[in-house]
Design a protein around this motif. Structure first.
Motif, mmCIF file in Angstrom:
data_model
loop_
_atom_site.group_PDB
_atom_site.id
_atom_site.type_symbol
_atom_site.label_atom_id
_atom_site.label_comp_id
_atom_site.label_asym_id
_atom_site.label_seq_id
_atom_site.Cartn_x
_atom_site.Cartn_y
_atom_site.Cartn_z
ATOM 1 N N LEU A 83 0.805 -1.213 0.000
ATOM 2 C CA LEU A 83 0.000 0.000 0.000
ATOM 3 C C LEU A 83 0.842 1.269 0.000
ATOM 4 O O LEU A 83 0.313 2.367 0.044
ATOM 5 N N GLY A 84 2.142 1.111 -0.049
ATOM 6 C CA GLY A 84 3.027 2.268 -0.031
ATOM 7 C C GLY A 84 3.130 2.935 -1.387
ATOM 8 O O GLY A 84 2.630 2.437 -2.400
ATOM 9 N N ASN A 85 3.763 4.064 -1.386
ATOM 10 C CA ASN A 85 4.006 4.805 -2.620
ATOM 11 C C ASN A 85 5.366 4.442 -3.189
ATOM 12 O O ASN A 85 6.283 4.092 -2.450
ATOM 13 N N MET A 86 5.481 4.570 -4.465
ATOM 14 C CA MET A 86 6.780 4.390 -5.099
ATOM 15 C C MET A 86 7.571 5.676 -4.876
ATOM 16 O O MET A 86 7.068 6.772 -5.108
ATOM 17 N N THR A 87 8.786 5.517 -4.426
ATOM 18 C CA THR A 87 9.621 6.695 -4.192
ATOM 19 C C THR A 87 10.273 7.147 -5.490
ATOM 20 O O THR A 87 10.312 6.404 -6.476
ATOM 21 N N LYS A 88 10.811 8.343 -5.459
ATOM 22 C CA LYS A 88 11.540 8.855 -6.619
ATOM 23 C C LYS A 88 12.739 7.963 -6.912
ATOM 24 O O LYS A 88 13.044 7.690 -8.070
ATOM 25 N N ASN A 89 13.397 7.493 -5.867
ATOM 26 C CA ASN A 89 14.552 6.609 -6.023
ATOM 27 C C ASN A 89 14.136 5.287 -6.686
ATOM 28 O O ASN A 89 14.839 4.779 -7.562
ATOM 29 N N ASP A 90 12.990 4.727 -6.266
ATOM 30 C CA ASP A 90 12.483 3.496 -6.895
ATOM 31 C C ASP A 90 12.234 3.713 -8.383
ATOM 32 O O ASP A 90 12.618 2.904 -9.219
ATOM 33 N N PHE A 91 11.580 4.818 -8.698
ATOM 34 C CA PHE A 91 11.274 5.140 -10.083
ATOM 35 C C PHE A 91 12.553 5.300 -10.900
ATOM 36 O O PHE A 91 12.661 4.783 -12.011
ATOM 37 N N GLU A 92 13.538 6.005 -10.346
ATOM 38 C CA GLU A 92 14.790 6.223 -11.060
ATOM 39 C C GLU A 92 15.547 4.916 -11.283
ATOM 40 O O GLU A 92 16.168 4.730 -12.328
#
Length: 125
Positions: free
Chosen positions: A32-41
């Protein structure tokens, strides 16, 4: 068994593993968490690695710089993808002037002129 026949398979497998792991984490309903900018990168970098892998495979078959139409097409790719491809090819073909020329420019565009100057100084011999 097939791995030994695929050139650069570790590069491709690492990219696929990163994409799969991050995707799996975000597609399950238990997460249920959000994807972080680091995950996306990290996912984007792995996707760029996959594209770079295909280009590397092409240039393993057809020498980099041997076709002007491919050089023009290669030049429109994002600088980071060009950098990844050229960095790999330079390690394998350090005397190919087309690779050296394009790699220096890719470093300028992907990072900075200072980084490119540093690379040239380091590799000048």
């Amino acid at each position: 068994m097939i791995k030994k026949y695929l050139q650069n398979h570790e590069f491709r497998e690492n990219s696929l593993k990163t994409i799969r792991d991050e995707r799996n984490k975000c597609t399950h309903t238990q997460y249920l968490g959000n994807m972080t900018k680091n995950d996306f990168e990290r996912i984007m970098d792995s996707l760029f690695d996959m594209l770079a892998f295909w280009l590397i495979e092409y240039f393993e078959k057809y020498e980099f710089g041997s076709r002007s139409d491919m050089m023009r097409a290669f030049s429109i790719l994002p600088p980071i993808i060009r950098y990844k491809v050229l960095k790999f090819l330079y390690k394998k073909y350090p005397n190919n002037i087309h690779i050296i020329d394009r790699l220096a420019m890719a470093i300028v565009k992907a990072y900075s002129i200072e980084e490119a100057n540093s690379w040239v100084e380091q590799e000048k011999n």
